[in-house]
Write a protein that holds these residues in place. Structure first.
Motif, PDB file in Angstrom:
ATOM      1  N   UNK A 283      24.622  18.931   1.784  1.00 14.78           N
ATOM      2  CA  UNK A 283      24.890  18.915   3.223  1.00 14.78           C
ATOM      3  C   UNK A 283      26.316  19.367   3.525  1.00 14.78           C
ATOM      4  N   UNK A 284      27.280  18.850   2.773  1.00 12.26           N
ATOM      5  CA  UNK A 284      28.678  19.225   3.002  1.00 12.26           C
ATOM      6  C   UNK A 284      28.909  20.695   2.674  1.00 12.26           C
ATOM      7  N   UNK A 285      28.280  21.169   1.622  1.00 15.52           N
ATOM      8  CA  UNK A 285      28.411  22.585   1.246  1.00 15.52           C
ATOM      9  C   UNK A 285      27.908  23.490   2.357  1.00 15.52           C
ATOM     10  N   UNK A 286      26.749  23.126   2.938  1.00 16.48           N
ATOM     11  CA  UNK A 286      26.172  23.954   3.999  1.00 16.48           C
ATOM     12  C   UNK A 286      26.940  23.818   5.305  1.00 16.48           C
ATOM     13  N   UNK A 287      27.311  22.598   5.662  1.00 13.93           N
ATOM     14  CA  UNK A 287      27.966  22.370   6.954  1.00 13.93           C
ATOM     15  C   UNK A 287      29.360  22.982   7.013  1.00 13.93           C
ATOM     16  N   UNK A 288      30.046  23.004   5.865  1.00 16.10           N
ATOM     17  CA  UNK A 288      31.440  23.474   5.861  1.00 16.10           C
ATOM     18  C   UNK A 288      31.619  24.768   5.076  1.00 16.10           C
ATOM     19  N   UNK A 289      30.497  25.370   4.661  1.00 18.82           N
ATOM     20  CA  UNK A 289      30.525  26.631   3.911  1.00 18.82           C
ATOM     21  C   UNK A 289      31.537  26.553   2.762  1.00 18.82           C
ATOM     22  N   UNK A 290      31.377  25.540   1.960  1.00 21.83           N
ATOM     23  CA  UNK A 290      32.332  25.273   0.887  1.00 21.83           C
ATOM     24  C   UNK A 290      32.195  26.271  -0.260  1.00 21.83           C
ATOM     25  N   UNK A 291      33.335  26.648  -0.791  1.00 20.76           N
ATOM     26  CA  UNK A 291      33.413  27.468  -1.997  1.00 20.76           C
ATOM     27  C   UNK A 291      33.807  26.532  -3.138  1.00 20.76           C
ATOM     28  N   UNK A 292      33.017  26.491  -4.192  1.00 22.20           N
ATOM     29  CA  UNK A 292      33.267  25.560  -5.282  1.00 22.20           C
ATOM     30  C   UNK A 292      34.662  25.709  -5.869  1.00 22.20           C
ATOM     31  N   UNK A 293      35.192  26.936  -5.872  1.00 21.75           N
ATOM     32  CA  UNK A 293      36.517  27.161  -6.461  1.00 21.75           C
ATOM     33  C   UNK A 293      37.632  26.550  -5.627  1.00 21.75           C
ATOM     34  N   UNK A 294      37.341  26.235  -4.363  1.00 18.64           N
ATOM     35  CA  UNK A 294      38.360  25.652  -3.483  1.00 18.64           C
ATOM     36  C   UNK A 294      38.316  24.125  -3.482  1.00 18.64           C
ATOM     37  N   UNK A 295      37.420  23.546  -4.274  1.00 20.35           N
ATOM     38  CA  UNK A 295      37.273  22.086  -4.303  1.00 20.35           C
ATOM     39  C   UNK A 295      38.232  21.490  -5.329  1.00 20.35           C
ATOM     40  N   UNK A 296      39.041  20.561  -4.874  1.00 18.15           N
ATOM     41  CA  UNK A 296      40.000  19.885  -5.755  1.00 18.15           C
ATOM     42  C   UNK A 296      39.405  18.635  -6.383  1.00 18.15           C
ATOM     43  N   UNK A 297      38.627  17.877  -5.620  1.00 14.93           N
ATOM     44  CA  UNK A 297      38.066  16.625  -6.118  1.00 14.93           C
ATOM     45  C   UNK A 297      36.799  16.288  -5.359  1.00 14.93           C
ATOM     46  N   UNK A 298      35.813  15.742  -6.065  1.00 15.69           N
ATOM     47  CA  UNK A 298      34.588  15.219  -5.458  1.00 15.69           C
ATOM     48  C   UNK A 298      34.505  13.730  -5.787  1.00 15.69           C
ATOM     49  N   UNK A 299      34.552  12.900  -4.757  1.00 17.37           N
ATOM     50  CA  UNK A 299      34.444  11.451  -4.938  1.00 17.37           C
ATOM     51  C   UNK A 299      33.024  11.022  -4.565  1.00 17.37           C
ATOM     52  N   UNK A 300      32.343  10.390  -5.503  1.00 17.41           N
ATOM     53  CA  UNK A 300      30.971   9.920  -5.277  1.00 17.41           C
ATOM     54  C   UNK A 300      30.952   8.401  -5.416  1.00 17.41           C
ATOM     55  N   UNK A 301      30.393   7.732  -4.415  1.00  9.22           N
ATOM     56  CA  UNK A 301      30.343   6.270  -4.392  1.00  9.22           C
ATOM     57  C   UNK A 301      28.886   5.824  -4.547  1.00  9.22           C
ATOM     58  N   UNK A 302      28.606   5.106  -5.642  1.00 13.52           N
ATOM     59  CA  UNK A 302      27.254   4.628  -5.939  1.00 13.52           C
ATOM     60  C   UNK A 302      27.345   3.207  -6.476  1.00 13.52           C
ATOM     61  N   UNK A 303      26.203   2.591  -6.709  1.00 14.39           N
ATOM     62  CA  UNK A 303      26.207   1.229  -7.254  1.00 14.39           C
ATOM     63  C   UNK A 303      26.703   1.237  -8.699  1.00 14.39           C
ATOM     64  N   UNK A 304      27.252   0.116  -9.165  1.00 11.78           N
ATOM     65  CA  UNK A 304      27.674   0.043 -10.571  1.00 11.78           C
ATOM     66  C   UNK A 304      26.527   0.309 -11.544  1.00 11.78           C
ATOM     67  N   UNK A 305      25.326  -0.171 -11.214  1.00  8.44           N
ATOM     68  CA  UNK A 305      24.183   0.052 -12.101  1.00  8.44           C
ATOM     69  C   UNK A 305      23.872   1.534 -12.215  1.00  8.44           C
ATOM     70  N   UNK A 306      23.826   2.236 -11.093  1.00  5.99           N
ATOM     71  CA  UNK A 306      23.513   3.657 -11.136  1.00  5.99           C
ATOM     72  C   UNK A 306      24.615   4.467 -11.815  1.00  5.99           C
ATOM     73  N   UNK A 307      25.859   4.025 -11.647  1.00  7.19           N
ATOM     74  CA  UNK A 307      26.946   4.716 -12.349  1.00  7.19           C
ATOM     75  C   UNK A 307      26.743   4.614 -13.862  1.00  7.19           C
ATOM     76  N   UNK A 308      26.311   3.457 -14.337  1.00  4.19           N
ATOM     77  CA  UNK A 308      26.102   3.272 -15.774  1.00  4.19           C
ATOM     78  C   UNK A 308      24.894   4.063 -16.273  1.00  4.19           C
ATOM     79  N   UNK A 309      23.852   4.136 -15.454  1.00  2.39           N
ATOM     80  CA  UNK A 309      22.667   4.904 -15.849  1.00  2.39           C
ATOM     81  C   UNK A 309      23.013   6.387 -15.983  1.00  2.39           C
ATOM     82  N   UNK A 310      23.842   6.895 -15.077  1.00  3.53           N
ATOM     83  CA  UNK A 310      24.261   8.299 -15.113  1.00  3.53           C
ATOM     84  C   UNK A 310      25.474   8.407 -16.047  1.00  3.53           C
TER      85      UNK A 310
END
Length: 456
Positions: A283-310
């Motif tokens: 959604x963010x990529x489409x809404x803001x026409x993001x270029x991956x090379x211009x991305x400095x950091x991606x912060x993802x917030x999920x449950x502790x359980x799902x973080x461990x599974x991934x």
């Protein structure tokens, strides 16, 4: 008071046809069709090929059911088990009840249908009953199984298959109660094996052990009547210091859980724990026409359980990539998609993907979700750009394909067609059509193709 096994046995041997509404019929139909696509998608995975070769070496003369919707046939237990493995090999199968119910229930019932020529209504009822047993047992556990290292598909899926096959065969309450007890001693599968070929074997074993448990009970093998809810039974073994719920009567007499906890269809062929975040990045990529090379950091917030599974921050294989939040976000950011095509060694060696994986950071969100206990109440993605701009997805409550945001039937069928090469899509479409007719009682021919194998 009857034990839980005895209560479930009474439920399994009763007629619930009057409780199967049109929406429930449609849910089960979608589950069969989506699972068929997943079985087709995993046919050529190494784990499927290895296990098929192993089964062929030890095959009996019985040719009771088809495998991989092809002319290849094995005994019903082996066929159902292999189809479950293929359906889970790419982790594209539906999600509910903290696991993957359809990838074990559907292959087991399709094999049983070929063995016993079941009516469509019997298949529907049997699926719903297996789903109900899984849901009831899950509700009795005080803590999420994933947190203790148990994979619910392997553990509770074994009981779900046992219940579904007892219902399909119309066994007596006595036989059903013993079958559940036999299955309880075989229910196992570890989260530690996620990202390896053993993970889809969990679905294989759930079907194999579930179907064998019914066979053994019908031959006279006995089990304890309190193997589920006794002080040394399965529920206690799966619980931590907090005790499980043993006293509540079995819930199947009150309501059908599938009406309120519906299967969610996967839009992306990776662990479901990453799906909300994928939607956020796309959604963010489409809404803001993001270029991956211009991305400095991606912060993802999920449950502790799902973080461990991934657990794979830098996956080395496509199997590991399925359990990597870093890869899921990188593929979405770089390619604008997370698809079967992108789960490849080529993608993992793409310098853009490698760079994107390195900028993904995963954070814990402690807000609990009342509907999906292993999830946070909502996930969130925040992307920082090199110029200092920050774009924020906000709370992502459900992923696309979730029961609250369901895919349309046409989208599910389109997913099935994407699971096979272009030259086989007409054949896959015919499988979908035959499944629909079989479940609606207008076609008793099995949905496979004697004129040639779909394996290649």
């Amino acid at each position: 008071m009857p034990t839980l096994s005895q209560q479930i046995a009474d439920f399994l041997t009763g007629d619930i046809g009057h409780r199967i509404s049109a929406p429930v019929q449609a849910l089960v139909e979608t589950a069969f069709i989506d699972t068929a696509g997943c079985i087709l998608s995993g046919r050529d995975e190494p784990v499927t090929r290895h296990v098929l070769a192993w089964l062929d070496r030890r095959a009996s003369k019985n040719s009771e059911a088809s495998v991989l919707f092809s002319a290849h046939r094995l005994d019903a237990v082996a066929a159902g088990s292999l189809n479950a493995l293929s359906g889970h090999a790419l982790d594209f199968d539906d999600v509910a009840l903290a696991g993957h119910p359809s990838v074990v229930l559907v292959p087991a019932l399709l094999a049983e249908e070929e063995l016993s020529n079941l009516a469509g209504s019997a298949l529907i009822q049997s699926y719903v009953k297996g789903y109900q047993v899984w849901a009831d047992l899950l509700q009795r556990l005080p803590d999420p199984l994933h947190e203790k290292g148990w994979h619910p598909t392997a553990v509770l899926g074994t009981l779900g298959v046992t219940a579904a096959i007892c219902a399909a065969r119309g066994v007596s309450p006595y036989i059903a109660a013993h079958a559940l007890g036999i299955a309880a001693s075989q229910a196992a599968g570890l989260v530690a094996n996620f990202g390896t070929m053993t993970k889809p074997m969990h679905a294989y074993w759930a079907v194999e052990k579930g179907m064998n448990s019914v066979d053994l009970a019908q031959l006279g093998i006995t089990a304890s009547m309190d193997a589920l809810d006794g002080p040394t039974g399965l529920l206690t073994a799966l619980s931590s210091s907090r005790p499980p719920e043993r006293e509540r009567p079995f819930s199947g007499l009150e309501s059908l859980r599938i009406e309120t906890v519906r299967p969610s269809i996967k839009k992306y062929p990776v662990c479901y724990a990453a799906h909300r975040a994928i939607d956020g990045v796309l959604n963010l990529r489409a809404d803001h026409q993001l270029d991956a090379t211009a991305v400095k950091r991606v912060h993802v917030h999920v449950s502790p359980t799902n973080r461990k599974v991934l657990k794979y921050a830098r996956p080395q294989t496509p199997l590991e990539a399925k359990f990597s939040m870093q890869f899921a976000c990188a593929s979405a950011l770089v390619y604008g998609e997370v698809s079967l095509h992108r789960l490849s060694a080529a993608s993992l060696s793409d310098p853009q993907v490698i760079r994107a994986m390195d900028v993904v950071e995963v954070h814990d969100d402690e807000r609990a979700c009342p509907l999906e206990p292993t999830f946070a109440f909502a996930d969130r993605v925040v992307i920082e750009l090199a110029d200092g701009t920050r774009v924020d997805s906000g709370d992502i409550r459900f992923a696309r394909g979730h029961a609250a945001l369901p895919l349309e039937p046409a989208q599910v069928e389109a997913k099935v067609l994407q699971c096979v090469p272009p030259e086989q899509r007409d054949t896959a479409a015919e499988i979908v059509m035959r499944l629909r007719r079989m479940l609606r009682g207008s076609d008793r021919s099995p949905p496979h193709f004697d004129r040639g194998s779909l394996c290649h």
